[in-house]
Design a protein around this motif. Structure first.
Motif: not given
Length: 430
Positions: A237-238, A289-294, A298-301, A310-313
């Motif tokens: 993502i980064c 955008l990352c703060l809102v949809f964080g 992860s479900y894109l991957f 783990a990604v959400s954290s």
């Protein structure tokens, strides 16, 4: 479990791919410096010679890196990675070899074309290559069921067709001022080009290998496959976002090198201010955008709930990494345009490997923050690099940089004989 093993196997081998391709990309930034300043100074005939010298240097370097791909499995074992991850990477390694040789030409030609403001053709060829790769991947993976080998074949075909398209454009006469054909002059003064290329490679690779080292460190944690999968998704993502600012990095280096070649220090400074302001605005948008949809990104991957959690954290930390990405690449672009790669390489060593990685190890393994601790260490390293680079560029004497660009250009210049279509050594001395 199969999905996680696939992600970790591919991610672990991408570590090796990054070691190879990012080194060549870094060395190619020397082409960007030389061609950009030559274009600004009106020394158009030298750009084709610089391009050929870069091919020679980068091709030799690529060949020396082949053992990394041939012996990837025992290498991962020696680094202490889990056996399943080492075996998964072995199935992919040899497929990368044709692709890394395509970077010898594609990365250097891209710098050569961008330096003369031919960005549109680079964009069209890259877009065509991307669309072709997507189409071939669908055919080989989804329809023919060839799996990872099919995806790698699609990657290699699209990579080499991009190179062929670039060759057609250059050799077909669309660069009449900067390409005068192959010449033995490409073998003259290789050593100065090699030194600048090595410093450029070290500068960029110390930065990009930093992320690869953190992926390897995640492999030593408990439940390593989930840790690597989560870390790799966040890095992907980064890096998606980083591609935007990598384009601005290229724009910065081209504008700065062109203006220094012309001897216009004020225009170089103005270009830096405009591009940096634009980049920060884009970075703030990505941060929000990352703060809102964080929690959903992860479900894109993955569909694995453990990995998604783990990604959400990591989403908040990921957002701040995106914000830093909007500043740091622009500063690196300034350094490339001015030919300051050696100084930035030293800054990268101190920021990433003396400061960032130790903090990540301390927080990850001693304080037991695990993957989150590694990511905090990564942010600390990038923040330190950004602060030091900002201070260095703020203190630069740009009139002195114009003088250095003039000396560099005239030290390496070869005169062009239009009548004989030969490149002759210059009589100019500094």
């Amino acid at each position: 479990m199969g999905e996680i093993l696939y992600v970790t196997g591919v991610s672990s081998h991408i570590v090796l791919k990054n070691y190879g391709t990012k080194w060549k990309l870094g060395m190619s930034s020397a082409t960007e410096t030389m061609c950009g300043q030559a274009f600004g100074a009106g020394q158009y005939h030298m750009m084709g010679i610089y391009l050929q010298r870069s091919w020679i240097v980068v091709a030799i370097t690529t060949t020396t890196l082949l053992p990394l791909f041939v012996f990837s499995c025992p290498l991962f074992r020696s680094l202490g990675e889990e056996e399943e991850i080492s075996i998964a990477s072995e199935a992919i390694s040899l497929w990368f070899i044709p692709g890394i040789y395509s970077y010898v030409f594609s990365s250097t030609i891209q710098m050569y074309l961008q330096a003369q403001l031919k960005n549109l053709i680079v964009g069209w060829l890259s877009a065509a290559s991307f669309l072709l790769q997507v189409l071939l991947s669908m055919v080989f993976v989804s329809i023919l069921g060839l799996g990872v080998p099919g995806a790698m074949v699609a990657f290699n075909i699209s990579s080499w067709l991009l190179v062929i398209g670039e060759f057609v454009y250059i050799f077909g006469g669309w660069c009449p001022n900067t390409w005068n054909g192959f010449t033995a002059a490409a073998f003259i003064d290789i050593w100065p080009v090699l030194k600048l290329s090595i410093s450029s490679g070290v500068m960029l690779c110390l930065e990009l290998w930093y992320y690869a080292v953190l992926v390897l460190l995640a492999g030593y944690m408990k439940n390593a496959m989930v840790a690597i999968a989560a870390f790799s998704i966040c890095l992907n993502i980064c890096q998606w976002e980083f591609m935007i600012f990598l384009g601005l990095l290229g724009a910065t280096s081209v504008r700065v090198s062109n203006e220094l070649g012309r001897g216009n220090a004020k225009a170089a400074l103005f270009s830096i201010k405009v591009i940096l302001s634009t980049s920060i605005c884009l970075g703030v948008v990505c941060w929000v955008l990352c703060l809102v949809f964080g929690n959903q990104i992860s479900y894109l991957f993955t569909s694995d709930e453990e990995v998604a959690e783990a990604v959400s954290s990591l989403s908040t930390l990921l957002a701040f990494s995106m914000l830093l990405n909007s500043v740091q690449p622009i500063l690196t672009g300034v350094a490339i345009g001015a030919g300051l790669q050696s100084s930035v390489a030293i800054i990268n060593i101190c920021s990433y490997y003396v400061f960032g990685i130790p903090i990540g190890l301390l927080l990850g393994y001693v304080v037991h923050l695990h993957v989150k601790g590694l990511w905090i260490g990564m942010i600390c390293g990038v923040l330190m690099q950004t602060i030091v680079l900002s201070f260095m560029i703020w203190r630069l004497d740009w009139s002195e940089q114009v003088k250095k660009a003039y000396e560099r250009l005239h030290r390496w210049i070869l005169e062009s004989s239009i009548e004989s279509n030969q490149i002759l050594p210059s009589s100019i001395s500094i």
